[in-house]
Design a protein around this motif. Structure first.
Motif, PDB file in Angstrom:
ATOM      1  N   VAL A  45       0.846  -1.203   0.000  1.00  0.00           N
ATOM      2  CA  VAL A  45       0.000   0.000   0.000  1.00  0.00           C
ATOM      3  C   VAL A  45       0.877   1.247   0.000  1.00  0.00           C
ATOM      4  O   VAL A  45       0.624   2.195  -0.757  1.00  0.00           O
ATOM      5  CB  VAL A  45      -0.960  -0.022   1.210  1.00  0.00           C
ATOM      6  N   TYR A  46       1.906   1.257   0.826  1.00  0.00           N
ATOM      7  CA  TYR A  46       2.815   2.413   0.872  1.00  0.00           C
ATOM      8  C   TYR A  46       3.493   2.622  -0.479  1.00  0.00           C
ATOM      9  O   TYR A  46       3.605   3.753  -0.958  1.00  0.00           O
ATOM     10  CB  TYR A  46       3.848   2.190   1.974  1.00  0.00           C
ATOM     11  N   TYR A  47       3.913   1.534  -1.100  1.00  0.00           N
ATOM     12  CA  TYR A  47       4.564   1.620  -2.405  1.00  0.00           C
ATOM     13  C   TYR A  47       3.610   2.193  -3.446  1.00  0.00           C
ATOM     14  O   TYR A  47       3.983   3.029  -4.278  1.00  0.00           O
ATOM     15  CB  TYR A  47       5.076   0.248  -2.832  1.00  0.00           C
ATOM     16  N   ARG A  48       2.366   1.746  -3.423  1.00  0.00           N
ATOM     17  CA  ARG A  48       1.389   2.204  -4.418  1.00  0.00           C
ATOM     18  C   ARG A  48       1.058   3.690  -4.236  1.00  0.00           C
ATOM     19  O   ARG A  48       0.827   4.392  -5.204  1.00  0.00           O
ATOM     20  CB  ARG A  48       0.104   1.385  -4.332  1.00  0.00           C
ATOM     21  N   PHE A  49       0.983   4.149  -2.980  1.00  0.00           N
ATOM     22  CA  PHE A  49       0.601   5.545  -2.746  1.00  0.00           C
ATOM     23  C   PHE A  49       1.763   6.507  -2.943  1.00  0.00           C
ATOM     24  O   PHE A  49       1.526   7.691  -3.217  1.00  0.00           O
ATOM     25  CB  PHE A  49       0.046   5.713  -1.326  1.00  0.00           C
TER      26      PHE A  49
END
Length: 52
Positions: A45-49
């Protein structure tokens, strides 16, 4: 004969040590697996955001 006896004793102690370590670690496996899953999801999730 002494070498064989020492080798068998070493084998026995190794098996005993592995068994004791397994008995200590085995109850923690569900927490380790769930923790890895949570960290993986949060990292994804952190990577995507934060991607450009």
């Amino acid at each position: 004969m002494a070498k064989a006896r020492n080798f068998l004793l070493l084998l026995l102690l190794t098996a005993f040590t592995i068994r004791v370590l397994w008995l200590a670690v085995e109850p923690l496996l569900p927490f380790v697996v769930s923790g890895l899953a949570i960290v993986s999801v949060m990292g994804f999730v952190y990577y995507r955001f934060t991607r450009w």
